[in-house]
Scaffold this active site. Structure first.
Site, PDB file in Angstrom:
ATOM      1  N   GLY A 217       0.747  -1.165   0.021  1.00  0.00           N
ATOM      2  CA  GLY A 217      -0.016  -0.165  -0.128  1.00  0.00           C
ATOM      3  C   GLY A 217       0.842   1.103  -0.054  1.00  0.00           C
ATOM      4  N   SER A 218       0.367   2.400   0.509  1.00  0.00           N
ATOM      5  CA  SER A 218       1.091   3.503   0.379  1.00  0.00           C
ATOM      6  C   SER A 218       2.053   3.729   1.509  1.00  0.00           C
ATOM      7  CB  SER A 218       0.066   4.820   0.697  1.00  0.00           C
ATOM      8  OG  SER A 218      -0.522   4.663   1.818  1.00  0.00           O
ATOM      9  N   THR A 219       2.910   4.546   1.216  1.00  0.00           N
ATOM     10  CA  THR A 219       4.005   4.865   2.227  1.00  0.00           C
ATOM     11  C   THR A 219       3.577   5.589   3.592  1.00  0.00           C
ATOM     12  OG1 THR A 219       5.528   5.138   0.302  1.00  0.00           O
ATOM     13  CG2 THR A 219       6.456   6.016   2.642  1.00  0.00           C
ATOM     14  N   VAL A 221       0.747   4.718   5.093  1.00  0.00           N
ATOM     15  CA  VAL A 221       0.066   3.887   5.709  1.00  0.00           C
ATOM     16  C   VAL A 221       1.082   2.565   6.201  1.00  0.00           C
ATOM     17  CG1 VAL A 221      -1.617   2.040   6.010  1.00  0.00           C
ATOM     18  CG2 VAL A 221      -2.200   4.214   4.815  1.00  0.00           C
ATOM     19  N   GLY A 222       2.049   2.576   5.225  1.00  0.00           N
ATOM     20  CA  GLY A 222       3.361   1.495   5.684  1.00  0.00           C
ATOM     21  C   GLY A 222       3.870   2.003   7.022  1.00  0.00           C
ATOM     22  N   GLU A 239       5.568  -3.147   1.029  1.00  0.00           N
ATOM     23  CA  GLU A 239       5.794  -3.190  -0.435  1.00  0.00           C
ATOM     24  C   GLU A 239       5.019  -1.639  -0.495  1.00  0.00           C
ATOM     25  OE1 GLU A 239       7.016  -5.085  -2.847  1.00  0.00           O
ATOM     26  OE2 GLU A 239       7.521  -6.596  -1.512  1.00  0.00           O
ATOM     27  N   CYS A 273       1.389   0.501  -9.210  1.00  0.00           N
ATOM     28  CA  CYS A 273       2.633   1.175  -8.291  1.00  0.00           C
ATOM     29  C   CYS A 273       3.634   1.381  -9.078  1.00  0.00           C
ATOM     30  CB  CYS A 273       3.062   0.110  -6.830  1.00  0.00           C
ATOM     31  SG  CYS A 273       3.290  -1.580  -7.599  1.00  0.00           S
TER      32      CYS A 273
HETATM   33  P1  NAD Z   1      -3.183   2.499   1.376  1.00  0.00           P
HETATM   34  O1  NAD Z   1      -1.979   2.532   1.879  1.00  0.00           O
HETATM   35  O2  NAD Z   1      -4.426   3.340   1.331  1.00  0.00           O
HETATM   36  O3  NAD Z   1      -4.257   0.987   1.666  1.00  0.00           O
HETATM   37  C1  NAD Z   1      -3.587  -0.349   1.870  1.00  0.00           C
HETATM   38  C2  NAD Z   1      -4.353  -1.175   2.714  1.00  0.00           C
HETATM   39  O4  NAD Z   1      -4.026  -0.569   4.024  1.00  0.00           O
HETATM   40  C3  NAD Z   1      -5.988  -1.253   2.534  1.00  0.00           C
HETATM   41  O5  NAD Z   1      -6.130  -2.743   2.503  1.00  0.00           O
HETATM   42  C4  NAD Z   1      -6.424  -0.535   3.569  1.00  0.00           C
HETATM   43  O6  NAD Z   1      -7.617  -0.932   4.109  1.00  0.00           O
HETATM   44  C5  NAD Z   1      -5.329  -0.451   4.722  1.00  0.00           C
HETATM   45  N1  NAD Z   1      -5.395   0.940   5.427  1.00  0.00           N
HETATM   46  C6  NAD Z   1      -5.455   1.921   4.730  1.00  0.00           C
HETATM   47  N2  NAD Z   1      -5.546   3.088   5.857  1.00  0.00           N
HETATM   48  C7  NAD Z   1      -5.123   2.351   6.984  1.00  0.00           C
HETATM   49  C8  NAD Z   1      -4.815   2.972   8.204  1.00  0.00           C
HETATM   50  N3  NAD Z   1      -4.634   4.194   8.639  1.00  0.00           N
HETATM   51  N4  NAD Z   1      -4.656   1.813   9.190  1.00  0.00           N
HETATM   52  C9  NAD Z   1      -4.332   0.719   8.894  1.00  0.00           C
HETATM   53  N5  NAD Z   1      -4.595   0.014   7.474  1.00  0.00           N
HETATM   54  C10 NAD Z   1      -5.046   1.059   6.637  1.00  0.00           C
HETATM   55  O7  NAD Z   1      -2.957   2.086  -0.308  1.00  0.00           O
HETATM   56  P2  NAD Z   1      -3.926   1.885  -1.456  1.00  0.00           P
HETATM   57  O8  NAD Z   1      -4.645   3.406  -1.585  1.00  0.00           O
HETATM   58  O9  NAD Z   1      -4.751   0.937  -1.310  1.00  0.00           O
HETATM   59  O10 NAD Z   1      -3.028   1.723  -2.681  1.00  0.00           O
HETATM   60  C11 NAD Z   1      -1.897   2.470  -3.139  1.00  0.00           C
HETATM   61  C12 NAD Z   1      -0.843   2.528  -2.982  1.00  0.00           C
HETATM   62  O11 NAD Z   1      -0.142   1.464  -2.588  1.00  0.00           O
HETATM   63  C13 NAD Z   1       0.027   3.580  -3.791  1.00  0.00           C
HETATM   64  O12 NAD Z   1       0.867   4.133  -3.221  1.00  0.00           O
HETATM   65  C14 NAD Z   1       0.793   2.323  -4.420  1.00  0.00           C
HETATM   66  O13 NAD Z   1       2.071   2.772  -5.004  1.00  0.00           O
HETATM   67  C15 NAD Z   1       0.923   1.126  -3.297  1.00  0.00           C
HETATM   68  N6  NAD Z   1       1.194   0.160  -4.019  1.00  0.00           N
HETATM   69  C16 NAD Z   1       2.565  -0.695  -3.935  1.00  0.00           C
HETATM   70  C17 NAD Z   1       2.569  -1.721  -4.590  1.00  0.00           C
HETATM   71  C18 NAD Z   1       3.986  -2.675  -4.403  1.00  0.00           C
HETATM   72  O14 NAD Z   1       4.012  -3.760  -4.791  1.00  0.00           O
HETATM   73  N7  NAD Z   1       5.021  -2.026  -3.937  1.00  0.00           N
HETATM   74  C19 NAD Z   1       1.555  -2.444  -5.297  1.00  0.00           C
HETATM   75  C20 NAD Z   1       0.326  -1.683  -5.280  1.00  0.00           C
HETATM   76  C21 NAD Z   1       0.050  -0.661  -4.695  1.00  0.00           C
END
Ligand code: NAD
Length: 488
Positions: A217-219, A221-222, A239, A273
């Protein structure tokens, strides 16, 4: 009591009742997750998931899940993302099938204890490294490739012999519901569970002690995930995203570069991504590259991309608004192609922007949509500086026909992965690890790297009972000290 005071008291009572209700719901969720984790841990301790037969069965079941449900998967992807069937198959069915088949084929070799030579100082003795499953893993996935990005880490975790809780993204609700149902029908439900939901559910899950957390997911939330995992000292694979640059040198084959960059960028309407986030083109060929890309867009999506069956949609209106916001304002650059949008249909035309200011929002945050800034740079050296002045990206693309330029750029920049003379396709070979570096991620997966991410490599040294030289035991003497210093 006055009417106002009575109304205030009633309002306070309602708020208190709402808080109490929320607290009870939270406690119920926590209790349900406690029970779920207890059950999964019991399965793990039973040893059943360690057997290679069980692992193979689960991988076969995952393959069957994908094979037998192509139509519902494609329908769910069309509903959530307007995904064209060919892109749906390639990214969310075909690619994970490659990964699963690769794991299925190599599983025995990866899981086999690896003998290593015990050095003289450890002789007599036998040394080996045992790949040990970690236990119960949490897999959290995003919405952009909702099937692939849940199935791939799930397959890696099962291949390594773990139990798994998987949390799909609430922003791709059709795919999330479908996955929850299919995983329950196909996999061993004593070992694998899917929890659907958004921030509250994920936060509650992260309160639990897992043996590994695998987050895509996003940096932003990471960071939340890593902080929560740190409370239990749980290791993480992150990731994440970032702005992946694409450098086009003057000696590149411009026809090929234009076609491949256009494909990699507008696939899934730019919500990838590792999509090229922006292009740095050498000044002498920048305009020709843009002209060629505009032509390619016409070939790919026709004169009206809105009616093209090959072009997707933005996941939701909030992302739509964010992306449209990037198209205007100070320093946003000149739109040379596209820019049309329709909020109702969540449609944004494939858009190319030239010469935005490096401080404009379009050049600051990950775009994650169909907007491509193309900047002019003096030369490749300046492009390298531009990249190195910014956070380390998830991917870097370089188009050049010079082996020296390629070597220099790969050596002088740091990125999660790199691809020369193409975009995005470095995700395909299962024997290449996939992951970020620095703010674009931590750890890697795909193929053996995925198996390793969900395994502990346990060193085991076995010594014979005899000999048992007294030289290492107290009482220490000068002679024993001398012998020790000779040996080590
Ligand atoms: P996101 O970080 O918003 O959400 C990812 C997951 O985290 C979801 O399941 C969501 O329910 C959960 N989440 C969201 N907010 C949270 C919080 N505050 N606490 C705990 N969990 C939470 O990301 P997104 O919008 O779903 O995806 C887009 C991002 O992911 C982009 O930055 C993209 O570059 C990245 N991405 C990376 C890869 C990779 O392989 N490196 C692949 C796909 C997407």
């Amino acid at each position: 009591m006055t009417d106002t005071a009575q109304a205030d008291t009633a309002q306070a009572d309602t708020a208190q009742a709402d808080t109490a209700q929320a607290d009870t719901a939270q406690a119920d969720t926590a209790q349900a997750y406690d029970q779920l984790l207890d059950g999964l841990r019991k399965t793990f301790r039973s040893g059943r998931t360690r057997s290679l037969d069980w692992r193979r069965d689960q991988l076969d079941a995952l393959l069957a899940l994908l094979d037998e449900n192509e139509k519902p998967i494609m329908d769910a992807l069309a509903e959530d993302l307007g995904r064209p069937p060919t892109e749906a198959y390639g990214a969310d069915i075909g690619q994970p099938k490659l990964e699963i088949r690769h794991a299925r084929k190599n599983l025995e070799r990866w899981a086999r204890p690896r003998r290593v030579l015990a050095p003289l100082t450890s002789q007599p003795g036998r040394a080996k490294i045992v790949a040990e499953p970690l236990g119960v893993a949490l897999v959290i996935s995003p919405w952009n490739y909702p099937i692939q990005l849940l199935v791939n880490p799930l397959a890696a975790a099962l291949a390594a012999g773990n139990c798994v809780v998987a949390k799909p993204s609430e922003l791709a609700p059709a795919c999330s519901a479908l996955l929850a149902g299919l995983v329950t029908s196909y996999l061993d439900t004593d070992a694998v569970a899917v929890i659907e939901g958004g921030v509250p559910e994920t936060s509650a899950l992260l309160e639990q002690r897992f043996d590994h957390v695998f987050f895509t997911g996003s940096t932003r939330v990471g960071q939340v995930v890593m902080e929560a995992a740190a409370k239990h000292l749980t290791p993480v694979t992150l990731e994440l995203g970032g702005k992946s640059p694409t450098i086009v040198a003057a000696d590149a084959d411009l026809a090929v570069a234009a076609r491949r960059i256009t494909w990699g960028k507008y696939l899934n309407a730019g919500q990838t991504c590792i999509a090229p986030d922006y292009v740095l083109a050498e000044a002498s060929i920048r305009d020709e590259l843009v002209e060629r890309m505009v032509d390619v867009l016409g070939e790919f999506y026709g004169p009206d991309p809105r009616s093209s069956a090959s072009y997707g949609r933005i996941v939701n209106q909030s992302h739509f608004d964010r992306l449209v916001g990037l198209l205007g304002g100070d320093g946003a650059g000149e739109i040379v192609c596209g820019g049309e949008h329709d909020r109702e249909q969540r449609f944004i035309a494939p858009t190319i922007v030239i010469d935005p200011s490096p401080s404009a929002p379009v050049m600051q945050d990950e775009i994650f949509g169909p907007v491509l800034p193309v900047l002019r740079v003096e030369d490749v050296g300046r492009a390298v500086e531009f990249v190195n002045d910014r956070p380390k990206p998830l991917a870097l693309y370089l188009f050049s026909s010079s082996a020296d330029t390629v070597e220099d750029v790969i050596e002088q920049t740091s990125s999660g992965g790199a691809c020369v003379n193409h975009c995005v396709v470095h995700v395909l070979p299962s024997n290449l690890p996939f992951g970020g570096v620095g703010p674009s991620g931590m750890g890697a997966y795909h193929g053996k790297a995925g198996f390793d991410a969900f395994s502990h490599r346990k060193p085991v040294l076995t010594k014979p009972i005899w000999p048992d030289p007294k030289v290492m035991y107290p009482p220490y003497t000068e002679l024993k000290d001398k012998v020790l210093r000779k040996a080590l």
